[in-house]
Write a protein that holds these residues in place. Structure first.
Motif, PDB file in Angstrom:
ATOM      1  N   ALA A   1     -25.486  67.908  15.168  1.00 30.32           N
ATOM      2  CA  ALA A   1     -25.841  68.962  16.130  1.00 30.32           C
ATOM      3  C   ALA A   1     -27.356  69.020  16.319  1.00 30.32           C
ATOM      4  O   ALA A   1     -28.111  68.544  15.464  1.00 30.32           O
ATOM      5  CB  ALA A   1     -25.326  70.311  15.633  1.00 30.32           C
ATOM      6  N   ARG A   2     -27.794  69.635  17.408  1.00 33.02           N
ATOM      7  CA  ARG A   2     -29.242  69.760  17.664  1.00 33.02           C
ATOM      8  C   ARG A   2     -29.888  70.823  16.791  1.00 33.02           C
ATOM      9  O   ARG A   2     -31.008  70.660  16.319  1.00 33.02           O
ATOM     10  CB  ARG A   2     -29.481  70.121  19.139  1.00 33.02           C
ATOM     11  N   TYR A   3     -29.197  71.954  16.625  1.00 32.30           N
ATOM     12  CA  TYR A   3     -29.783  73.083  15.898  1.00 32.30           C
ATOM     13  C   TYR A   3     -28.844  73.577  14.805  1.00 32.30           C
ATOM     14  O   TYR A   3     -27.630  73.534  14.971  1.00 32.30           O
ATOM     15  CB  TYR A   3     -30.039  74.273  16.845  1.00 32.30           C
TER      16      TYR A   3
ATOM     17  N   GLU B   1     -30.101  75.815  23.217  1.00 30.21           N
ATOM     18  CA  GLU B   1     -31.375  76.372  22.743  1.00 30.21           C
ATOM     19  C   GLU B   1     -31.434  77.892  22.873  1.00 30.21           C
ATOM     20  O   GLU B   1     -31.966  78.581  22.005  1.00 30.21           O
ATOM     21  CB  GLU B   1     -32.557  75.745  23.487  1.00 30.21           C
ATOM     22  N   GLU B   2     -30.860  78.419  23.938  1.00 27.84           N
ATOM     23  CA  GLU B   2     -30.885  79.871  24.153  1.00 27.84           C
ATOM     24  C   GLU B   2     -30.085  80.597  23.062  1.00 27.84           C
ATOM     25  O   GLU B   2     -30.529  81.610  22.512  1.00 27.84           O
ATOM     26  CB  GLU B   2     -30.307  80.186  25.537  1.00 27.84           C
ATOM     27  N   LEU B   3     -28.905  80.048  22.732  1.00 25.37           N
ATOM     28  CA  LEU B   3     -28.104  80.645  21.657  1.00 25.37           C
ATOM     29  C   LEU B   3     -28.831  80.520  20.323  1.00 25.37           C
ATOM     30  O   LEU B   3     -28.826  81.449  19.508  1.00 25.37           O
ATOM     31  CB  LEU B   3     -26.722  79.975  21.587  1.00 25.37           C
ATOM     32  N   TYR B   4     -29.475  79.383  20.110  1.00 25.90           N
ATOM     33  CA  TYR B   4     -30.232  79.139  18.878  1.00 25.90           C
ATOM     34  C   TYR B   4     -31.312  80.216  18.700  1.00 25.90           C
ATOM     35  O   TYR B   4     -31.455  80.800  17.624  1.00 25.90           O
ATOM     36  CB  TYR B   4     -30.846  77.743  18.941  1.00 25.90           C
ATOM     37  N   ARG B   5     -32.059  80.518  19.776  1.00 22.65           N
ATOM     38  CA  ARG B   5     -33.119  81.540  19.719  1.00 22.65           C
ATOM     39  C   ARG B   5     -32.523  82.913  19.371  1.00 22.65           C
ATOM     40  O   ARG B   5     -33.103  83.663  18.584  1.00 22.65           O
ATOM     41  CB  ARG B   5     -33.845  81.651  21.064  1.00 22.65           C
TER      42      ARG B   5
ATOM     43  N   CYS C   1     -22.672  84.682  15.733  1.00 21.20           N
ATOM     44  CA  CYS C   1     -22.141  83.957  16.891  1.00 21.20           C
ATOM     45  C   CYS C   1     -21.584  84.935  17.924  1.00 21.20           C
ATOM     46  O   CYS C   1     -21.867  84.826  19.126  1.00 21.20           O
ATOM     47  CB  CYS C   1     -21.033  82.994  16.483  1.00 21.20           C
ATOM     48  N   ALA C   2     -20.784  85.888  17.441  1.00 16.75           N
ATOM     49  CA  ALA C   2     -20.180  86.871  18.348  1.00 16.75           C
ATOM     50  C   ALA C   2     -21.267  87.689  19.043  1.00 16.75           C
ATOM     51  O   ALA C   2     -21.200  87.945  20.257  1.00 16.75           O
ATOM     52  CB  ALA C   2     -19.223  87.773  17.578  1.00 16.75           C
ATOM     53  N   MET C   3     -22.301  88.065  18.288  1.00 16.20           N
ATOM     54  CA  MET C   3     -23.419  88.816  18.890  1.00 16.20           C
ATOM     55  C   MET C   3     -24.140  87.983  19.940  1.00 16.20           C
ATOM     56  O   MET C   3     -24.439  88.464  21.039  1.00 16.20           O
ATOM     57  CB  MET C   3     -24.426  89.204  17.802  1.00 16.20           C
ATOM     58  N   ALA C   4     -24.433  86.722  19.582  1.00 12.54           N
ATOM     59  CA  ALA C   4     -25.197  85.855  20.490  1.00 12.54           C
ATOM     60  C   ALA C   4     -24.446  85.609  21.793  1.00 12.54           C
ATOM     61  O   ALA C   4     -25.048  85.426  22.848  1.00 12.54           O
ATOM     62  CB  ALA C   4     -25.519  84.531  19.801  1.00 12.54           C
ATOM     63  N   LEU C   5     -23.105  85.652  21.721  1.00  8.96           N
ATOM     64  CA  LEU C   5     -22.294  85.436  22.925  1.00  8.96           C
ATOM     65  C   LEU C   5     -22.000  86.744  23.666  1.00  8.96           C
ATOM     66  O   LEU C   5     -21.282  86.751  24.660  1.00  8.96           O
ATOM     67  CB  LEU C   5     -20.986  84.729  22.558  1.00  8.96           C
TER      68      LEU C   5
ATOM     69  N   CYS D   1     -16.822  67.761  13.250  1.00  4.54           N
ATOM     70  CA  CYS D   1     -16.721  69.217  13.303  1.00  4.54           C
ATOM     71  C   CYS D   1     -18.126  69.822  13.283  1.00  4.54           C
ATOM     72  O   CYS D   1     -18.937  69.470  12.426  1.00  4.54           O
ATOM     73  CB  CYS D   1     -15.918  69.735  12.110  1.00  4.54           C
ATOM     74  N   GLY D   2     -18.381  70.693  14.246  1.00  4.39           N
ATOM     75  CA  GLY D   2     -19.679  71.368  14.293  1.00  4.39           C
ATOM     76  C   GLY D   2     -20.758  70.617  15.029  1.00  4.39           C
ATOM     77  O   GLY D   2     -21.917  71.035  15.017  1.00  4.39           O
ATOM     78  N   ASN D   3     -20.413  69.494  15.701  1.00  6.37           N
ATOM     79  CA  ASN D   3     -21.475  68.724  16.375  1.00  6.37           C
ATOM     80  C   ASN D   3     -21.918  69.342  17.704  1.00  6.37           C
ATOM     81  O   ASN D   3     -22.858  68.877  18.336  1.00  6.37           O
ATOM     82  CB  ASN D   3     -21.078  67.250  16.562  1.00  6.37           C
ATOM     83  N   GLY D   4     -21.234  70.400  18.137  1.00  7.06           N
ATOM     84  CA  GLY D   4     -21.674  71.124  19.324  1.00  7.06           C
ATOM     85  C   GLY D   4     -21.345  70.451  20.643  1.00  7.06           C
ATOM     86  O   GLY D   4     -21.766  70.906  21.698  1.00  7.06           O
ATOM     87  N   ARG D   5     -20.586  69.376  20.569  1.00  9.48           N
ATOM     88  CA  ARG D   5     -20.252  68.646  21.800  1.00  9.48           C
ATOM     89  C   ARG D   5     -19.285  69.458  22.668  1.00  9.48           C
ATOM     90  O   ARG D   5     -19.394  69.461  23.889  1.00  9.48           O
ATOM     91  CB  ARG D   5     -19.634  67.299  21.393  1.00  9.48           C
ATOM     92  N   TYR D   6     -18.344  70.159  22.048  1.00 13.20           N
ATOM     93  CA  TYR D   6     -17.333  70.912  22.811  1.00 13.20           C
ATOM     94  C   TYR D   6     -17.377  72.415  22.566  1.00 13.20           C
ATOM     95  O   TYR D   6     -17.045  73.184  23.455  1.00 13.20           O
ATOM     96  CB  TYR D   6     -15.927  70.387  22.492  1.00 13.20           C
ATOM     97  N   ALA D   7     -17.747  72.850  21.369  1.00 15.75           N
ATOM     98  CA  ALA D   7     -17.823  74.288  21.077  1.00 15.75           C
ATOM     99  C   ALA D   7     -19.241  74.778  21.368  1.00 15.75           C
ATOM    100  O   ALA D   7     -20.206  74.034  21.205  1.00 15.75           O
ATOM    101  CB  ALA D   7     -17.467  74.542  19.620  1.00 15.75           C
ATOM    102  N   ASP D   8     -19.352  76.040  21.797  1.00 15.34           N
ATOM    103  CA  ASP D   8     -20.686  76.616  22.032  1.00 15.34           C
ATOM    104  C   ASP D   8     -21.448  76.730  20.718  1.00 15.34           C
ATOM    105  O   ASP D   8     -22.654  76.486  20.656  1.00 15.34           O
ATOM    106  CB  ASP D   8     -20.546  77.994  22.679  1.00 15.34           C
ATOM    107  N   MET D   9     -20.719  77.123  19.672  1.00 13.69           N
ATOM    108  CA  MET D   9     -21.306  77.222  18.333  1.00 13.69           C
ATOM    109  C   MET D   9     -20.214  76.925  17.311  1.00 13.69           C
ATOM    110  O   MET D   9     -19.029  77.053  17.617  1.00 13.69           O
ATOM    111  CB  MET D   9     -21.845  78.637  18.080  1.00 13.69           C
ATOM    112  N   ALA D  10     -20.636  76.533  16.113  1.00 12.73           N
ATOM    113  CA  ALA D  10     -19.685  76.324  15.016  1.00 12.73           C
ATOM    114  C   ALA D  10     -20.252  76.985  13.776  1.00 12.73           C
ATOM    115  O   ALA D  10     -21.470  77.116  13.632  1.00 12.73           O
ATOM    116  CB  ALA D  10     -19.469  74.835  14.763  1.00 12.73           C
ATOM    117  N   ILE D  11     -19.365  77.410  12.887  1.00 16.86           N
ATOM    118  CA  ILE D  11     -19.848  78.016  11.641  1.00 16.86           C
ATOM    119  C   ILE D  11     -19.300  77.258  10.439  1.00 16.86           C
ATOM    120  O   ILE D  11     -18.230  76.650  10.488  1.00 16.86           O
ATOM    121  CB  ILE D  11     -19.485  79.520  11.533  1.00 16.86           C
ATOM    122  N   PHE D  12     -20.064  77.323   9.348  1.00 14.07           N
ATOM    123  CA  PHE D  12     -19.688  76.706   8.071  1.00 14.07           C
ATOM    124  C   PHE D  12     -19.924  77.712   6.955  1.00 14.07           C
ATOM    125  O   PHE D  12     -20.693  78.659   7.116  1.00 14.07           O
ATOM    126  CB  PHE D  12     -20.526  75.447   7.824  1.00 14.07           C
TER     127      PHE D  12
END
Length: 398
Positions: free
Chosen positions: A53-55, A214-218, A69-73, A182-193
């Motif tokens: 993933a990028r971030y 990047e916006e979700l990351y911030r 994640c829920a807050m960011a979305l 899993c978690g590479n961000g290719r299909y999901a907006d975010m992933a958690i571990f």
């Protein structure tokens, strides 16, 4: 025959802490930073690289990761989110923390993963915009086919949070034959571990969010630390070097440097741990193939490569038997501490108080009546595994 009296207790999962792990924590204890120091960013970078993933944003635990994640979305009281009842309750609770409504979709009994067919029927039965998002769970380490789910989500304007707490290092094969980790961000907006002790990477408590946006990351960075930024580039005004701005109502979901130091050394052994988990699963598979009265929970077909390699991450190894309680108690008498994953979320008193009832998701409930997670962790010895197999088969034959 094994001498049971000298057999150490065999749990369903166990952390593996080595000398290098201990050394890494001690070095951090002796450094300048115990929290908000360089080890956090180092762990984030290493983890993002590991899953592709990028971030990555490290947090205090997997539940905090879900909440952020829920807050960011922007989940709020108008949001309706679909998830699976066969998961740890945090996958659903994160929606409730933000005031949203949780709706469950039943499972595919072959894999215990969310039934994408049922999700499709739920979406098609309501006007567009009725649902906001979906939280699929890579249950037991079994990856959900997110390519298929993404196409469905796009059709109905939904976001996806992948709950990959069980699946770092897991993958499915997409329609192009590529491995999608899993978690590479290719299909999901975010992933958690999650880095709870029984998980692949143990930091005692800890979690991670990965994203390519990047916006979700911030937003994740902001909400992780009280909604405060110290970055002048994002401030409305700046009074000097001491200045910081609270821009949103965030939380203290930070993770200490010591735990990140532990995470870094654990991550360095992740591939080795994964190989061992898959080796253990293969031995169980062969032992239980055709054994009367024992059904092994299946792997998602899209997580198997053409050459037969598996992308299953095997956080858990789940079997189903008719007399689950009998087997559970019998194994405990013989020092084997198998576990049940999970009690369907919709049957919990809290979710019942919101209107759910027993009988709502019959496949999830049937799965729960029969499921048992057998010991699965890299330091399980061959001898211990044979002992587990012998006891399980002995009970089911009786």
């Amino acid at each position: 025959m094994h001498n049971e009296k000298h057999m150490r207790p065999i749990p369903y999962g166990r952390q593996n802490i080595t000398e290098s792990d201990i050394q890494a924590v001690v070095e951090t204890l002796q450094s300048d930073f115990l929290t908000q120091g360089p080890k956090v960013a180092e762990f984030e970078l290493a983890f993002a690289r590991y899953v592709g993933a990028r971030y990555a944003v490290a947090v205090s635990n997997g539940t905090a990761a879900l909440h952020l994640c829920a807050m960011a979305l922007g989940v709020n009281e108008n949001s309706r989110v679909i998830t699976t009842p066969i998961t740890f309750v945090a996958s659903a609770n994160c929606v409730r923390y933000c005031g949203g409504t949780v709706e469950f979709a039943d499972i595919d009994p072959a894999t215990a993963l969310i039934d994408i067919g049922q999700v499709r029927r739920m979406l098609e039965g309501k006007p567009k915009g009725y649902y906001s998002g979906i939280i699929p769970v890579d249950f037991a380490g079994n990856p959900v086919n997110l390519e298929v789910l993404r196409a469905l989500a796009d059709e109905h304007g939904l976001w996806i949070i992948e709950d990959a707490a069980h699946a770092p290092g897991g993958f499915f094969v997409d329609s192009q034959g590529e491995r999608q980790f899993c978690g590479n961000g290719r299909y999901a907006d975010m992933a958690i571990f999650s880095f709870h002790p029984v998980k692949h990477i143990a930091t005692s408590e800890g979690g991670m969010v990965t994203t390519n946006d990047e916006e979700l990351y911030r937003k994740l960075l902001l909400y992780r630390t009280h909604g405060i930024t110290r970055d002048p580039a994002f401030m409305e005004e700046n009074h000097g070097g001491w200045y910081m701005e609270m821009q949103a109502l965030g939380y203290n979901y930070r993770i200490p440097d010591m735990l990140c130091a532990l995470g870094i050394t654990q991550l360095a052994r992740a591939d080795e741990g994964m190989a061992r988990r898959r080796e253990i699963a293969k031995v169980y598979d062969e032992a239980f193939a055709g054994a009367a009265g024992i059904e092994v929970l299946g792997t998602n077909p899209s997580a198997i490569t053409e050459s037969g390699e598996t992308g299953h991450a095997y956080h858990l190894y789940v079997i189903q038997v008719a007399d689950r309680k009998g087997l559970y108690n019998f194994l405990r008498e013989h020092n084997i501490f198998a576990q049940v994953h999970y009690i369907p979320a919709h049957t919990m008193p809290y979710y019942r108080s919101l209107g759910y009832k027993k009988g709502d998701f019959p496949k999830a409930e049937r799965y729960y009546e029969a499921c048992l997670s057998l010991p699965m962790y890299p330091t399980l010895t061959n001898e211990e595994q044979q002992y587990v197999i012998e006891k399980v088969k002995g009970f089911c034959k009786a």
